[in-house]
Write a protein that holds these residues in place. Structure first.
Motif, PDB file in Angstrom:
ATOM      1  N   MET A   1     117.506 -42.099 -19.736  1.00  0.00           N
ATOM      2  CA  MET A   1     116.396 -42.339 -18.848  1.00  0.00           C
ATOM      3  C   MET A   1     115.586 -43.545 -19.286  1.00  0.00           C
ATOM      4  O   MET A   1     114.991 -44.211 -18.453  1.00  0.00           O
ATOM      5  CB  MET A   1     115.496 -41.121 -18.746  1.00  0.00           C
ATOM      6  N   LEU A   2     115.555 -43.837 -20.564  1.00  0.00           N
ATOM      7  CA  LEU A   2     114.776 -44.977 -21.039  1.00  0.00           C
ATOM      8  C   LEU A   2     115.230 -46.283 -20.420  1.00  0.00           C
ATOM      9  O   LEU A   2     114.420 -47.171 -20.183  1.00  0.00           O
ATOM     10  CB  LEU A   2     114.830 -45.055 -22.558  1.00  0.00           C
ATOM     11  N   LYS A   3     116.528 -46.410 -20.126  1.00  0.00           N
ATOM     12  CA  LYS A   3     117.005 -47.647 -19.498  1.00  0.00           C
ATOM     13  C   LYS A   3     116.343 -47.844 -18.136  1.00  0.00           C
ATOM     14  O   LYS A   3     116.051 -48.961 -17.745  1.00  0.00           O
ATOM     15  CB  LYS A   3     118.523 -47.655 -19.376  1.00  0.00           C
ATOM     16  N   TYR A   4     116.058 -46.756 -17.412  1.00  0.00           N
ATOM     17  CA  TYR A   4     115.385 -46.863 -16.129  1.00  0.00           C
ATOM     18  C   TYR A   4     113.897 -47.126 -16.294  1.00  0.00           C
ATOM     19  O   TYR A   4     113.308 -47.912 -15.576  1.00  0.00           O
ATOM     20  CB  TYR A   4     115.599 -45.598 -15.296  1.00  0.00           C
ATOM     21  N   PRO A   9     110.557 -48.925 -13.296  1.00  0.00           N
ATOM     22  CA  PRO A   9     109.649 -47.780 -13.249  1.00  0.00           C
ATOM     23  C   PRO A   9     108.984 -47.565 -11.893  1.00  0.00           C
ATOM     24  O   PRO A   9     108.576 -46.459 -11.584  1.00  0.00           O
ATOM     25  CB  PRO A   9     108.614 -48.111 -14.327  1.00  0.00           C
ATOM     26  N   PHE A  10     108.873 -48.595 -11.061  1.00  0.00           N
ATOM     27  CA  PHE A  10     108.249 -48.425  -9.758  1.00  0.00           C
ATOM     28  C   PHE A  10     109.134 -47.655  -8.791  1.00  0.00           C
ATOM     29  O   PHE A  10     108.686 -47.248  -7.742  1.00  0.00           O
ATOM     30  CB  PHE A  10     107.845 -49.778  -9.152  1.00  0.00           C
ATOM     31  N   ASN A  11     110.393 -47.418  -9.148  1.00  0.00           N
ATOM     32  CA  ASN A  11     111.310 -46.620  -8.332  1.00  0.00           C
ATOM     33  C   ASN A  11     111.404 -45.191  -8.839  1.00  0.00           C
ATOM     34  O   ASN A  11     112.178 -44.410  -8.324  1.00  0.00           O
ATOM     35  CB  ASN A  11     112.716 -47.216  -8.354  1.00  0.00           C
ATOM     36  N   MET A  12     110.649 -44.871  -9.873  1.00  0.00           N
ATOM     37  CA  MET A  12     110.720 -43.544 -10.486  1.00  0.00           C
ATOM     38  C   MET A  12     109.590 -42.656  -9.983  1.00  0.00           C
ATOM     39  O   MET A  12     108.473 -43.113  -9.780  1.00  0.00           O
ATOM     40  CB  MET A  12     110.641 -43.646 -12.003  1.00  0.00           C
ATOM     41  N   ILE A  13     109.916 -41.391  -9.803  1.00  0.00           N
ATOM     42  CA  ILE A  13     108.932 -40.388  -9.413  1.00  0.00           C
ATOM     43  C   ILE A  13     108.963 -39.315 -10.497  1.00  0.00           C
ATOM     44  O   ILE A  13     110.015 -38.738 -10.765  1.00  0.00           O
ATOM     45  CB  ILE A  13     109.277 -39.756  -8.051  1.00  0.00           C
ATOM     46  N   HIS A  14     107.833 -39.085 -11.123  1.00  0.00           N
ATOM     47  CA  HIS A  14     107.727 -38.021 -12.122  1.00  0.00           C
ATOM     48  C   HIS A  14     107.148 -36.807 -11.401  1.00  0.00           C
ATOM     49  O   HIS A  14     106.025 -36.860 -10.901  1.00  0.00           O
ATOM     50  CB  HIS A  14     106.827 -38.459 -13.284  1.00  0.00           C
TER      51      HIS A  14
END
Length: 147
Positions: A1-4, A9-14
């Protein structure tokens, strides 16, 4: 996940889940291009609300334009890096009462999402939103059976 986290990061949803009952889940969803978390009451609300976020950011770029009888906000032009309002490390520390996981939306082709779901250290690739919802439901049911 760190590669993403370092590259998109703007495409990630936590997603932090506080309550879950067969697709009815409540909690908060975070992204570093929005000022405050999005409170949701089911999985569909996350999808609809983040479609708006991604349209505003222009990333990931949608493969189609929405049609509506209502006046809509113009879709943002494609941007390599939208404005970051919160660092990803701070967001990643947020926890739900039941669990939390990350969704990386790599593309939005054919009016749906393609990407990866990170749950308990596993990366699970999905090709559309329905597949993503089924994976989340399966993982949540497995998690609830354990507790």
């Amino acid at each position: 996940m760190l590669k993403y986290a370092k590259s998109i990061p703007f495409n990630m949803i936590h997603v932090c889940i506080d309550e879950y009952d067969h697709f009815q889940m409540k909690g908060y969803a975070y992204n570093n291009t929005i000022e405050s978390p999005i409170e949701f009451f089911d999985i569909h609300e996350i999808i609809l609300r983040f479609e708006e976020v991604f349209n505003k950011n222009g990333n990931p770029l949608s493969s189609h334009l929405s049609r509506s009888f209502m006046k809509q906000e113009a879709v943002g032009r494609y941007q390599n890096k939208p404005e970051v309002l919160c660092d990803w490390e701070t967001i990643a520390k947020k926890r739900g009462k039941i669990t939390d996981f990350d969704i990386v939306v790599q593309s939005r082709r054919q009016a749906t999402w393609q990407g990866s779901l990170f749950f308990d250290g596993q990366e699970i690739v999905f090709q559309d939103v329905l597949e993503m919802i089924k994976i989340i439901d399966k993982k949540m049911n497995e998690l609830l059976k354990k507790s």
